[in-house]
Each structure stands twice: as C-alpha cells, then as structure tokens.
Design a protein around this motif. Sequence first.
Motif, PDB file in Angstrom:
ATOM      1  N   ASP A 130       0.833  -1.302  -0.067  1.00 38.54           N
ATOM      2  CA  ASP A 130       0.101   0.100  -0.008  1.00 38.54           C
ATOM      3  C   ASP A 130       0.925   1.208  -0.041  1.00 38.54           C
ATOM      4  OD1 ASP A 130      -2.326  -1.463  -0.036  1.00 38.54           O
ATOM      5  OD2 ASP A 130      -2.294  -1.776   2.079  1.00 38.54           O
ATOM      6  N   ARG A 131       2.213   1.063  -0.144  1.00 39.38           N
ATOM      7  CA  ARG A 131       2.934   2.163  -0.337  1.00 39.38           C
ATOM      8  C   ARG A 131       3.542   2.447  -1.742  1.00 39.38           C
ATOM      9  NH1 ARG A 131       5.734   2.842   4.851  1.00 39.38           N
ATOM     10  NH2 ARG A 131       8.004   2.789   3.895  1.00 39.38           N
ATOM     11  N   LEU A 132       3.462   3.672  -1.945  1.00 39.52           N
ATOM     12  CA  LEU A 132       3.936   4.049  -3.342  1.00 39.52           C
ATOM     13  C   LEU A 132       5.158   5.183  -3.295  1.00 39.52           C
ATOM     14  CD1 LEU A 132       3.401   3.882  -6.625  1.00 39.52           C
ATOM     15  CD2 LEU A 132       2.217   6.022  -6.132  1.00 39.52           C
ATOM     16  N   TYR A 133       6.134   4.767  -3.726  1.00 37.87           N
ATOM     17  CA  TYR A 133       7.291   5.930  -3.557  1.00 37.87           C
ATOM     18  C   TYR A 133       7.138   6.423  -5.082  1.00 37.87           C
ATOM     19  CZ  TYR A 133       9.513   3.914   0.503  1.00 37.87           C
ATOM     20  OH  TYR A 133       9.927   3.610   1.821  1.00 37.87           O
ATOM     21  N   PHE A 134       7.646   7.809  -5.198  1.00 37.52           N
ATOM     22  CA  PHE A 134       7.636   8.444  -6.415  1.00 37.52           C
ATOM     23  C   PHE A 134       8.771   9.536  -6.375  1.00 37.52           C
ATOM     24  CE2 PHE A 134       4.183  10.196  -4.282  1.00 37.52           C
ATOM     25  CZ  PHE A 134       4.420  11.609  -4.659  1.00 37.52           C
ATOM     26  N   ALA A 135       9.168   9.966  -7.514  1.00 31.74           N
ATOM     27  CA  ALA A 135      10.150  11.048  -7.496  1.00 31.74           C
ATOM     28  C   ALA A 135      10.344  11.493  -8.930  1.00 31.74           C
ATOM     29  CB  ALA A 135      11.780  10.417  -7.266  1.00 31.74           C
ATOM     30  N   VAL A 136      10.567  13.054  -8.904  1.00 34.01           N
ATOM     31  CA  VAL A 136      10.728  13.801 -10.263  1.00 34.01           C
ATOM     32  C   VAL A 136      11.911  14.488  -9.941  1.00 34.01           C
ATOM     33  CG1 VAL A 136       9.801  15.574 -11.799  1.00 34.01           C
ATOM     34  CG2 VAL A 136       8.355  13.831 -10.715  1.00 34.01           C
ATOM     35  N   GLY A 137      12.898  14.558 -11.138  1.00 32.52           N
ATOM     36  CA  GLY A 137      14.220  15.222 -10.783  1.00 32.52           C
ATOM     37  C   GLY A 137      14.472  15.967 -12.009  1.00 32.52           C
ATOM     38  N   ASP A 138      15.702  16.996 -11.697  1.00 26.75           N
ATOM     39  CA  ASP A 138      16.076  17.708 -12.896  1.00 26.75           C
ATOM     40  C   ASP A 138      17.516  17.949 -12.645  1.00 26.75           C
ATOM     41  OD1 ASP A 138      16.688  19.336 -15.146  1.00 26.75           O
ATOM     42  OD2 ASP A 138      15.312  20.861 -14.388  1.00 26.75           O
ATOM     43  N   VAL A 139      18.166  17.398 -13.457  1.00 25.34           N
ATOM     44  CA  VAL A 139      19.692  17.472 -13.338  1.00 25.34           C
ATOM     45  C   VAL A 139      20.145  18.780 -14.109  1.00 25.34           C
ATOM     46  CG1 VAL A 139      22.081  16.495 -13.824  1.00 25.34           C
ATOM     47  CG2 VAL A 139      20.123  14.929 -13.387  1.00 25.34           C
ATOM     48  N   SER A 140      21.180  19.495 -13.319  1.00 26.17           N
ATOM     49  CA  SER A 140      21.796  20.697 -13.920  1.00 26.17           C
ATOM     50  C   SER A 140      22.542  20.589 -15.288  1.00 26.17           C
ATOM     51  CB  SER A 140      22.642  21.191 -13.186  1.00 26.17           C
ATOM     52  OG  SER A 140      23.956  20.326 -12.896  1.00 26.17           O
ATOM     53  N   GLY A 141      22.142  21.186 -16.355  1.00 26.04           N
ATOM     54  CA  GLY A 141      22.670  20.988 -17.619  1.00 26.04           C
ATOM     55  C   GLY A 141      21.933  20.186 -18.494  1.00 26.04           C
ATOM     56  N   LYS A 142      22.253  19.781 -19.569  1.00 26.99           N
ATOM     57  CA  LYS A 142      21.659  18.794 -20.477  1.00 26.99           C
ATOM     58  C   LYS A 142      22.626  17.942 -21.398  1.00 26.99           C
ATOM     59  CE  LYS A 142      19.875  22.744 -22.772  1.00 26.99           C
ATOM     60  NZ  LYS A 142      20.000  23.693 -21.502  1.00 26.99           N
ATOM     61  N   GLY A 143      22.041  17.093 -22.122  1.00 24.78           N
ATOM     62  CA  GLY A 143      23.109  16.243 -23.103  1.00 24.78           C
ATOM     63  C   GLY A 143      23.402  15.045 -22.128  1.00 24.78           C
ATOM     64  N   VAL A 144      24.755  14.409 -22.703  1.00 23.01           N
ATOM     65  CA  VAL A 144      25.189  13.264 -22.140  1.00 23.01           C
ATOM     66  C   VAL A 144      25.748  13.191 -20.937  1.00 23.01           C
ATOM     67  CG1 VAL A 144      27.039  11.509 -22.701  1.00 23.01           C
ATOM     68  CG2 VAL A 144      25.702  12.259 -24.571  1.00 23.01           C
ATOM     69  N   PRO A 145      26.353  14.337 -20.433  1.00 16.55           N
ATOM     70  CA  PRO A 145      26.709  14.429 -18.789  1.00 16.55           C
ATOM     71  C   PRO A 145      25.505  14.366 -17.853  1.00 16.55           C
ATOM     72  CG  PRO A 145      27.940  15.843 -20.169  1.00 16.55           C
ATOM     73  CD  PRO A 145      26.846  15.491 -21.090  1.00 16.55           C
ATOM     74  N   ALA A 146      24.573  15.163 -18.309  1.00 22.67           N
ATOM     75  CA  ALA A 146      23.085  15.277 -17.422  1.00 22.67           C
ATOM     76  C   ALA A 146      22.587  13.773 -17.444  1.00 22.67           C
ATOM     77  CB  ALA A 146      22.358  16.193 -17.982  1.00 22.67           C
ATOM     78  N   SER A 147      22.582  13.161 -18.531  1.00 17.65           N
ATOM     79  CA  SER A 147      22.038  11.771 -18.476  1.00 17.65           C
ATOM     80  C   SER A 147      22.674  10.866 -17.641  1.00 17.65           C
ATOM     81  CB  SER A 147      21.859  11.530 -20.038  1.00 17.65           C
ATOM     82  OG  SER A 147      23.176  11.021 -20.569  1.00 17.65           O
ATOM     83  N   LEU A 148      24.067  10.935 -17.673  1.00 18.84           N
ATOM     84  CA  LEU A 148      24.635   9.977 -16.791  1.00 18.84           C
ATOM     85  C   LEU A 148      24.469  10.223 -15.474  1.00 18.84           C
ATOM     86  CD1 LEU A 148      28.190  10.046 -18.810  1.00 18.84           C
ATOM     87  CD2 LEU A 148      26.343   8.176 -18.878  1.00 18.84           C
ATOM     88  N   PHE A 149      24.588  11.705 -15.022  1.00 12.61           N
ATOM     89  CA  PHE A 149      24.223  11.760 -13.625  1.00 12.61           C
ATOM     90  C   PHE A 149      22.766  11.392 -13.150  1.00 12.61           C
ATOM     91  CE2 PHE A 149      23.964  14.860 -10.033  1.00 12.61           C
ATOM     92  CZ  PHE A 149      24.984  14.671  -9.386  1.00 12.61           C
ATOM     93  N   MET A 150      21.869  11.521 -14.177  1.00 10.98           N
ATOM     94  CA  MET A 150      20.235  10.979 -13.922  1.00 10.98           C
ATOM     95  C   MET A 150      20.420   9.770 -13.591  1.00 10.98           C
ATOM     96  SD  MET A 150      18.508   9.328 -16.471  1.00 10.98           S
ATOM     97  CE  MET A 150      16.665   9.280 -16.784  1.00 10.98           C
ATOM     98  N   SER A 151      21.031   8.867 -14.617  1.00  7.40           N
ATOM     99  CA  SER A 151      20.885   7.586 -14.199  1.00  7.40           C
ATOM    100  C   SER A 151      21.534   7.049 -12.966  1.00  7.40           C
ATOM    101  CB  SER A 151      21.896   6.844 -15.433  1.00  7.40           C
ATOM    102  OG  SER A 151      23.099   7.173 -15.192  1.00  7.40           O
ATOM    103  N   GLN A 152      22.571   7.658 -12.343  1.00 11.84           N
ATOM    104  CA  GLN A 152      22.933   7.614 -10.990  1.00 11.84           C
ATOM    105  C   GLN A 152      21.821   7.698  -9.938  1.00 11.84           C
ATOM    106  OE1 GLN A 152      27.101   8.525  -9.829  1.00 11.84           O
ATOM    107  NE2 GLN A 152      26.968   9.396 -12.023  1.00 11.84           N
ATOM    108  N   ALA A 153      21.034   9.106 -10.264  1.00 12.72           N
ATOM    109  CA  ALA A 153      20.019   9.401  -9.225  1.00 12.72           C
ATOM    110  C   ALA A 153      18.975   8.381  -9.377  1.00 12.72           C
ATOM    111  CB  ALA A 153      19.802  11.017  -9.730  1.00 12.72           C
TER     112      ALA A 153
END
Length: 675
Positions: free
Chosen positions: A484-507
């Motif tokens: 009955d518990r639902l975890y959810f998250a929305v995030g926005d990494v600084s910058g765009k492109g490949v570096p941001a996508s790699l940081f996003m995947s870690q988060a």
Amino acid sequence: MKKELLIGVLTLLMLASCGGSKSKVAVGTFDESHLSNGEQMILAALHDYDFKRVTLLADSLVKTGDISAVAADYYRGGAAVHKGLMREARQYLRRATADSVPDASDMRLYLRARSLLARVLTTEGDFENALSEALPTLTMMDSLGNNNFGDMTQLLIVVGECQQNLHMHAEAAAHFEKAYMLLQEWMKADSAGTDGPRCIIRIDNISSSYINTSEYAQAKTWLEREDSALAVYKTKPDVVEKQADMLRGSISLDLAEVCQQLGQSKEAARHYARHRKTIFSSYNLSRINACDYLMAAGHYQEAATNYEALDQMFEKRDYELSLDNIGQYLLPKMKANVLAGRKDTAIAVGMKIVECFDSALSSQKQNAAAELATVYDTQGKERQIAEQQIRLSRARVLALVVSIITLTVFFVIFTIIRHRAAKRLAKVTAAKERMEGELSIARDIQMSMVPSTFPEIEGFDMYASMTPAKEVGGDLYGYLQADDRLYFAVGDVSGKGVPASLFMSQATRLFLTLAKQGMMPAEMCTHINSALSGADNENAMFVTMFVGLLNLKTGHLDFCNAGHNAPVIGGGEHNGDFLNMLPNAPIGLWPELEYEGEEIDSIKGRPLFIYTDGLNEAENDRQEQYGDDRLLDILRHTDFSSARHVIERLAEDVEKHCNGAEPNDDLTMMCMKLT
C-alpha cells in the motif's frame, strides 16, 4: 533474398512439426505424439529461435543417449541453415542420411533430413544433386505409406523447384499441382485452422520458385492462389491474427516485386503500400527482402535505409560473414548505397567486405574440405568426385571474387568522378552519423530507464511523461510500489546532454535502491546527496528532486523537496495552487547536508501535479516564458478526467506557446490522484 527467407521459415516449420497437431498425426504413418524429453528440449529452443542452444543440446544429448546420432545431426543441420551456414548444414545432413537403411526409430527424422538436405542443395543452386536426393526420398515415403501432408508437400515442391530450374517445366508444373492438391486436402482436413500457415508457406515456396527463375506471370498466379488460401485461413476458428498479418505482408511484398517486374508499376505500388501496413514490414528480414522491389522500382534511398537493419539481423540470427552471405547481403547493400549516393556508408560496407573476405574464404575452404571428407568417409565416393567438387567450389569462389572486383571498380570510378571534391566533408559527415547513431542508442537506453506503464489500482490514477530537449537529457522520474506504499520521484539534473543523462541514471538507480529499503523521503535525499556530492563530483553537477511516499489506503503523503519546483496540489473544484515547502538545497552540492521532510495528512480527492522547469520556463520564438500563472490557469480550468488527460492538455498548450521554437530544456510531468 526471397530464397533465404523461405528456407529459414520452412526449416523451422519442418523441425518444429515434430510436435504437430493431432490432426497431422492422424493422417500420417509416423506417430509424433510421443517425443523424448531430449527432442522436446530441442524443439523449445527452436521455437525461441535460439539456434546456438539447439546445437549445444544436440551435442550434449547425443552423448548421453537421449537422442540418436541421426536426430542430433538433423537438428544441427537445421540450426546451421538458420545461421546461414549452408556448407556446415550439408555436412551434418549428409552424416544424418549416411545409412541407406536406418533404424526404424530414426526413420521419421532420417526422411526429414534427406528432405532438408534436398532443400539446402536447391537453395544453393545445386539442382542435379538436390533432385537425386529428393526423388529417392519421395519413393521411400510412398513405399512406407507416409501420408503426412507436411512431409509430402514439402518434398514434391523441392522436386518441382529442381525441375523448374533444370528447364523441365512440364514435370515441374505437374509436381507443383500435385502438391497444391494435397495442400487443399490438408486445409479441408484442418477444420480449426492450426496448420493454415504451414499450407500457405508451402504455396509461397512454389511462387518463390517462379520468382527466382524470373517467370513472373506464373509467380503472380501462384501468389493469387496463396492469397486465396490466406482468405480461407482467416475464416478458421483458431486463426492467429499476427500470423495472418505476417503472411499478408509477405504475399503483398512478393506481389509488389512481381508486378514491378511485369511493368505494372501502379499495382506494384499498391501492393507495397499494403505490405507497409502489416506487422511483417517492421521485421529486419522483411525490410531486407523488400529491397528487391525497391531496387527494381528505383527507390534507392529507401533500399539503402532498409539495409541499415542488416547488422542487427546478422547479430540476432547469429549469421557469420561467409562468402554466401557476402554475396547475398553485403554486395547488394553496397550497390544500394552507391546508387543512393550515400558515399560514406558505401565505403564502410566496401571496407567491411575487404576485412572479412580473407576469413570468409578460409572458412569456405575448411567447410568444403570437411564436407568432402564426410562424403568420402560415409558414402565411399571416388577421389574423382571429390576433386570435381573442389573444382566447382573454386569456380564459385572465383565467380564471387570477380563480382566483388567488378562492383568495387565501378564504385571506385563512381567515387573518383563524382565525389573527389567531397572527401573532407565525407569524413565530417561520417563522424556526425556515428555520433548521431550513438546518441540515438543513448536516448533509447535513457527512455528505457523511466517507466512506460503505471500502477493499475482501483481509486488511484497516475501518469508521467519525459521529453528530452536534445537526444538525451537530465530529467528523471520513477516510482516503486510496495503493497500500500507508493514511492515516487521527479528530478532535474543541471545541464543537458550526455553528462546530465549519466548523472540522471545514477540518481534514478539510487532512488530505486533506497525505496526498496523502505526509507523515508528525507532520509533518501540525504543518502542520495552523500553519494553524488563530494570529491567524485568533479563537474559540480547537481539535481533538484521531489521525492514522495504515498499511503494508497489513507492518502497520507510524506515528501521531501530538494530544491525542486513547487508541485501544484488541488484544494477543491478548479482550485489548485503551489505547495508550500521547506527550502532544502539541491542534491550534489554539499555532502554533509541533512534533508528535512514534510507530510500531508491526506491528499485524497486532490490531484498532485509535479513537473520540471522545462514546463514553466519553456520559451517561444520571442523568448517569452510559459510562466507559473499560465500553468496554474490551465490546471484550474482543466477537468480531471484522468492523469494522462491533464498531462496531454499541458503538453498541447506548451507546444502552442512555443510556436515551433526549439525546446530550451527537458520537460517532465507527473500527475496523480487518489479517490
């Protein structure tokens, strides 16, 4: 191209027919209802198209005595056919059929091995030897009283194909008609429709024979018969719509090629358009086979684009770059790219041919030697026959080498005359294409990391979407349901492109890992911050996040906002507003931070909308932002029919505001409501 598709499909049906329907056992002499565990394991691998496993199972099971040597070589041969290794297939199949009088228990697979060997020889153009295998096998089947529709029709068609290619047209037509009569009986006996695709593929094999011998008028007649058989199959109670759709696509593609060759261009275009509407057209092998029509119709650009699927098809089907596959696939691919003016790709294909030619030639010699040794050992052939086969093999290699040299010289002349001034540009373009290809793959990987489906819970509605501004981006969203518990998250990494996508995947990975441990949102943000900040974060990147934990029974919401945009929460009919929150810092800047969490007793009946600043800061061509006021206005005046409806309504309004301007940031939205 047509031959290869048919031999692949047909072989699988021949091999898999060991586990056929009851109706098929009833009309045949060989009772196939009691298979050994070993054969059942091999058939399962066949149905999964796992041909490496088929070979490994055959090697293992024959050693333990679970299957006979004849069965092992038969299945090895079938797997080799699917991998495009025809010489290796012949070696196994000749070994399987070495005994003129096999054990009774092996008779079923022995006859099928002989039939498959004849099919392989036909595919390779060795029609005399194929006929010498097929006719005695047909006689053996008759003498044993084998009335199995599948085996008999397959063999009759092989005989007809050989005779057709040896210019014995009357004899070929007679065998084709006899096979067609049996196929009609088979379809009548098959009241449920379970064997319909097998019957249609048999007819397709006949039409292919006429296509391969350039007798397009006869091919069109048989394709129309095939179309009629498909119409009958579609009326059966057990029709499989996907199979019917794929057969429709195959027939339409063949009709397009045939009509184009007959000068009926408009009709050909109609058939090709019908083919493009089927599932079959999206398969890589179908795209490759479509190149026959596209090249004949002068659609070189589309043919060159279709050939882009070749590498993926080779990998999926575990093909080796043999001389046969070079001639059947890589040379036509190079020609299509030359005629389409795609210099970079044509050069790359030409280099690939050069790189793999030596190893392919060496492999061909080894396979030829192994095959001749098998023939000599098992059948006692004279050395003169072996030497003749070597001469024929050398002749085939020489013909392929001449073809490669001729096409390569043509391409070199074409390149020198037409593209000398564009050499430097070609390098830049090639690098750009590679980069775009890699970024496209990265985008696919990134999009696979965010959920595309959402919880289906009574009284709860949730939907989210993410649109990167570039090929890849730094936004994220995710959820994890635990009872009955639902975890959810929305995030926005600084910058765009490949570096941001790699940081996003870690988060994203850290969020899901900590959610599985049952942590509270504030505790999760503290741990994620500790992991992403400090000395390892050399580029000083950070991510804003909104992390929530919703009790799906009570509506209680625990949340932690780490520097993210304030979500909008509904407070009544058309009365949403921004959520007041503590000012926590973004994640990744200072490693020692302790994040504070907050809670709401219940959000039942109150829609919650979370987003990234790619929404409210979206700019039009005059650099005017979408803004918070417009966001609130849309949410307050949009009836909540569903979470998806809310997000699509906002996406539509943002696109209208931007008015064609390129997006300046990634855009992610999540909406949910608990009733």
